[in-house]
Design a protein around this motif. Structure first.
Motif, short mmCIF file in Angstrom:
data_model
loop_
_atom_site.label_atom_id
_atom_site.label_comp_id
_atom_site.label_asym_id
_atom_site.label_seq_id
_atom_site.Cartn_x
_atom_site.Cartn_y
_atom_site.Cartn_z
N MET A 1 15.53 -0.05 -6.62
CA MET A 1 15.28 -1.47 -6.41
C MET A 1 15.52 -2.26 -7.71
SD MET A 1 11.76 -3.14 -4.95
CE MET A 1 11.82 -1.98 -3.58
N TYR A 2 15.02 -1.71 -8.82
CA TYR A 2 15.18 -2.36 -10.12
C TYR A 2 16.66 -2.44 -10.49
CZ TYR A 2 13.95 -3.46 -14.99
OH TYR A 2 13.81 -4.06 -16.21
N ARG A 3 17.40 -1.37 -10.24
CA ARG A 3 18.85 -1.37 -10.51
C ARG A 3 19.57 -2.41 -9.65
NH1 ARG A 3 20.91 2.48 -13.59
NH2 ARG A 3 19.74 4.40 -13.99
N GLU B 1 0.86 -1.18 0.00
CA GLU B 1 0.00 0.00 0.00
C GLU B 1 0.90 1.23 0.00
OE1 GLU B 1 -3.22 0.36 -0.18
OE2 GLU B 1 -3.79 -1.76 -0.09
N PRO B 2 1.04 1.91 -1.15
CA PRO B 2 1.85 3.13 -1.16
C PRO B 2 1.26 4.20 -0.24
CG PRO B 2 1.37 2.37 -3.40
CD PRO B 2 0.50 1.59 -2.46
N ARG B 3 2.04 5.23 0.04
CA ARG B 3 1.57 6.32 0.90
C ARG B 3 0.33 6.97 0.29
NH1 ARG B 3 6.85 9.90 1.52
NH2 ARG B 3 5.35 11.30 2.54
N ALA C 1 9.33 10.32 -5.04
CA ALA C 1 10.18 9.56 -4.11
C ALA C 1 9.91 8.07 -4.25
CB ALA C 1 9.93 10.02 -2.67
N ASP C 2 8.65 7.70 -4.44
CA ASP C 2 8.31 6.30 -4.64
C ASP C 2 8.92 5.77 -5.92
OD1 ASP C 2 6.63 4.10 -3.44
OD2 ASP C 2 5.74 4.14 -5.43
N VAL C 3 8.85 6.56 -6.99
CA VAL C 3 9.45 6.16 -8.26
C VAL C 3 10.95 5.99 -8.12
CG1 VAL C 3 9.89 6.89 -10.65
CG2 VAL C 3 7.61 7.21 -9.65
N GLN D 1 -7.00 -12.61 -13.99
CA GLN D 1 -6.49 -12.12 -12.72
C GLN D 1 -6.00 -10.67 -12.88
OE1 GLN D 1 -4.65 -15.00 -10.18
NE2 GLN D 1 -4.58 -16.52 -11.82
N VAL D 2 -5.97 -9.95 -11.76
CA VAL D 2 -5.66 -8.52 -11.79
C VAL D 2 -4.56 -8.20 -10.78
CG1 VAL D 2 -6.59 -6.19 -11.53
CG2 VAL D 2 -8.06 -8.01 -12.38
N MET D 3 -3.55 -7.45 -11.24
CA MET D 3 -2.52 -6.98 -10.32
C MET D 3 -3.10 -5.83 -9.50
SD MET D 3 0.69 -6.97 -12.98
CE MET D 3 0.91 -8.39 -14.09
N PRO D 4 -3.09 -5.92 -8.18
CA PRO D 4 -3.72 -4.89 -7.36
C PRO D 4 -3.10 -3.51 -7.58
CG PRO D 4 -3.22 -6.84 -6.04
CD PRO D 4 -2.54 -7.02 -7.36
N THR D 5 -3.95 -2.49 -7.58
CA THR D 5 -3.47 -1.11 -7.69
C THR D 5 -2.50 -0.82 -6.56
OG1 THR D 5 -5.55 -0.45 -8.74
CG2 THR D 5 -4.20 1.30 -7.78
N GLY D 6 -1.36 -0.23 -6.91
CA GLY D 6 -0.33 0.09 -5.92
C GLY D 6 0.72 -0.98 -5.77
N SER D 7 0.41 -2.21 -6.13
CA SER D 7 1.38 -3.30 -6.02
C SER D 7 2.50 -3.15 -7.04
CB SER D 7 0.69 -4.65 -6.21
OG SER D 7 -0.19 -4.93 -5.15
N VAL D 8 3.63 -3.74 -6.73
CA VAL D 8 4.79 -3.73 -7.63
C VAL D 8 4.92 -5.11 -8.25
CG1 VAL D 8 7.28 -3.36 -7.80
CG2 VAL D 8 5.94 -2.04 -6.16
N ALA D 9 4.89 -5.17 -9.57
CA ALA D 9 4.97 -6.45 -10.28
C ALA D 9 6.17 -6.46 -11.21
CB ALA D 9 3.69 -6.68 -11.09
#
Length: 211
Positions: free
Chosen positions: A96-98, A38-40, A88-90, A167-175
């Motif tokens: 994290m991806y790096r 759950e993002p801010r 900041a979230d991005v 199926q659906v990736m939940p809003t806010g989740s990181v996939a």
């Protein structure tokens, strides 16, 4: 952490409540890893506000290490409430991806979509793509047991299935979606699509591995 498997030998999806679950994407049998989070609140509020203001928007930036990410937004949007929290979230997701993949550069793409961008189920010809839907319905995907794949290399055939199997990736989740260009994953990329347009425009962040 949960693993979605099936009786058909093939890729599986992993879901978890901690960011460490994203490392499961390195397992040969995993083609989707989802960190349910759950993002801010101010981050999500900004996404909804920005998406409703622009209705349609696309920007792509090839980001080298330590470069700022502010340019993924129009200058006026930087003054909206919550913009700094969203950026900041991005930045955290790019870091994290790096850390996971050590790419030479990261392709950062921001979409605001009032219509459906990719309505047909498909796979991506990329090694690994990170997706986050900040506003609107999340990306739709299929478990391997529900996928009809071609017998020889080529585009996916139409996927005839009931809506309740989608199926659906939940809003806010990181996939993190493993694609066809991941070595050893040819013909096994995650099958997914953009959802049908809804009442709320979608704001989607995508990160790609650039050579």
């Amino acid at each position: 952490m949960t693993v979605e498997s099936n009786s058909v030998a093939g890729p599986v999806a992993v879901h978890g409540g901690k960011p460490e679950c994203l490392t499961e994407i390195f397992r040969d049998e995993v083609n989707l890893a989802v960190w349910r989070r759950e993002p801010r609140t101010e981050c999500l509020d900004f996404a909804r506000h920005f998406a409703s203001e622009v209705s349609s928007f696309e920007r792509f930036v090839a980001q080298e290490k330590d470069e700022p990410v502010d340019e993924v937004l129009p200058r006026w949007a930087l003054e909206l409430p919550g913009a700094r929290a969203w950026l900041a979230d991005v930045r955290e997701l790019i870091a994290m991806y790096r850390c996971l993949f050590e790419p030479a550069a990261v392709g950062v793409r921001v979409h605001v979509l009032a219509d459906t961008m990719c309505p047909r189920f498909h796979t991506d010809r990329v090694p690994a793509r990170l997706l986050v839907t900040y506003s609107g319905r999340g990306t739709e995907w299929l478990a391997e047991s529900d996928v009809l794949r071609p017998e020889s290399p080529g585009p996916l055939p139409e996927q005839p299935l009931a809506e309740h199997r989608i199926q659906v990736m939940p809003t806010g989740s990181v996939a993190i979606l493993k694609g066809e260009a991941w070595i050893g994953n040819e013909g096994r990329g995650l099958v997914h699509r953009s959802p049908a347009p809804g009442d709320t425009p979608r704001l989607v962040l995508g990160l790609d591995w650039l050579s």
